[in-house]
Design an enzyme around this catalytic site. Structure first.
Site, PDB file in Angstrom:
ATOM      1  CE1 TYR A  10      12.005  31.762   4.292  1.00 38.14           C
ATOM      2  CE2 TYR A  10      11.781  29.260   4.415  1.00 38.14           C
ATOM      3  CZ  TYR A  10      11.800  30.476   3.826  1.00 38.14           C
ATOM      4  OH  TYR A  10      11.728  30.594   2.427  1.00 38.14           O
ATOM      5  CE  LYS A  66      -0.242   0.163   5.029  1.00 41.79           C
ATOM      6  NZ  LYS A  66      -1.323   0.135   6.255  1.00 41.79           N
TER       7      LYS A  66
END
Length: 392
Positions: free
Chosen positions: A280, A44
């Site tokens: 940042y 999956k």
């Protein structure tokens, strides 16, 4: 999923190298852990980020007789793909009302049913397809997610499934469930779920169902709980060489090898003075004159922002950590004055053979689990498959 069949002639910004030889060896190791049971390779979510079709082929080559997906769309794509034997069984379990039941029936998928609404929809689709649906009834033995509750709900579902079989609309191929705490050996819920599963299976068989397979074992149960193996084990994360329970064993302890190695080429190396802010918010400031390296991977590629300041990288034989915030496309490492050169390899994680971090190291840095680290690596990162040929 971006894929690359062979090593490219030009360097890549980043790459996730997928060692199919390691995956095949993991399948064999897992089969040895449960010699009396068939093995389902769970592929999956693009095989936990590794590439569904390539990993499915390798797993089947190594002896997996079942493939498992969450959604029917994933299963249908596998069935339609080239390179898988027509007889390999494919099961999917995450259904919502109005799903592609008829397509699944016509593709010979095994579909999971957790409640009456799903049984009604699949039997109606079987009428339209004029062929029986292969159905596996899921029991909620204590996880509290999908699955039918014990007692009256289970009795009704089983009774209606027996009637649907008698009408030729379904063939109940399996009875199954899923553990909540199999990665915590000794947890009291494990024995309770096993006991409830046996009771619910006994009830269904007493009502006349004759399933091909009964299964409850996921990766941790496959490795640590032989009494839970029954007829089939479903191996997901262990297939990719990651321990489902790091507290009780490393991949090597279980005879497994990590399949994915994530690396990138440094996009820039530059000298900066002390007191220089990095990324940042300037959550990191250089303590002195140093060199900074720019790794061209970020949270858009699946690198967890939560690992800002802690995510480990191997560059030039030394461990570094993400300096400051991880941005969308890139992050910075403080190289401590070393100058490896632009284009040098930065290994984020791999098997650990060369001293590089592992997916588990990143999981600890981000406060999550290794499942999430490999699964979230995004489509901008090409998968490069190596050792694709079956071992001699």
């Amino acid at each position: 999923m971006s894929t690359t069949a062979h090593l490219p002639s030009a360097p890549l910004r980043a790459r996730a190298e997928i060692d199919l030889g390691a995956l095949r060896a993991n399948v064999r190791a897992l089969r040895a852990q449960a010699p009396g049971a068939a093995l389902m390779a769970v592929v999956k979510s693009e095989a936990y980020g590794h590439g569904a079709l390539q990993c499915a082929r390798a797993a089947v080559d190594a002896g997996a007789s079942w493939l498992g997906t969450a959604t029917p769309e994933e299963a249908l794509a596998l069935r339609a793909a080239d390179g898988l034997p027509a007889g390999v069984r494919i099961m999917c379990w995450l259904w919502t009302p109005g799903g592609p039941w008829r397509e699944a029936i016509e593709a010979d998928l095994d579909v999971s049913v957790s409640g009456m609404w799903a049984l009604r929809e699949v039997t109606e689709a079987a009428r339209g397809a004029d062929r029986p649906a292969r159905v596996q009834l899921k029991a909620d033995t204590g996880l509290g997610r999908g699955g039918c509750q014990p007692g009256e709900d289970w009795a009704e579902l089983v009774g209606q499934a027996v009637r649907a079989e008698a009408e030729g609309l379904v063939r109940v191929t399996g009875l199954w469930s899923h553990f909540a705490c199999a990665d915590e050996p000794g947890h009291p819920s494990i024995a309770l779920q096993l006991g409830r599963f046996r009771e619910m299976v006994a009830y269904a068989e007493g009502a006349g169902l004759r399933p091909e397979v009964r299964h409850i074992a996921n990766s941790p149960a496959t490795l640590t709980l032989p009494e839970a193996h029954f007829d089939l084990v479903r191996t997901g994360i262990a297939l990719y060489g990651i321990s489902p329970s790091p507290e009780i064993g490393t991949p090597a302890d279980f005879g497994l090898r990590p399949v994915m190695t994530l690396s990138a080429s440094l996009a820039l190396v530059k000298q900066v003075p002390g007191g220089h802010g990095v990324s940042y918010g300037h959550r990191y400031t250089t303590p002195g004159e140093t060199t900074l390296g720019l790794v061209p991977l970020g949270y858009a590629d699946g690198i967890p922002r939560h690992a800002s300041g802690t995510g480990p990288v191997l560059i030039g034989g030394k461990w570094r950590t993400a300096a400051g915030r991880i941005a969308m496309d890139q992050f910075v490492v403080d190289l401590g004055g070393d100058v490896p050169g632009t284009g040098a390899e930065a290994v984020l994680f791999g098997p650990g053979d060369r001293g590089e971090p592992t997916a588990e190291d990143w999981a600890q840095a981000a406060g999550t689990i290794a499942y999430e680290i490999v699964t979230r690596i995004g489509t901008r990162v090409p998968r490069v498959y190596v050792n694709g040929e079956q071992d001699g």
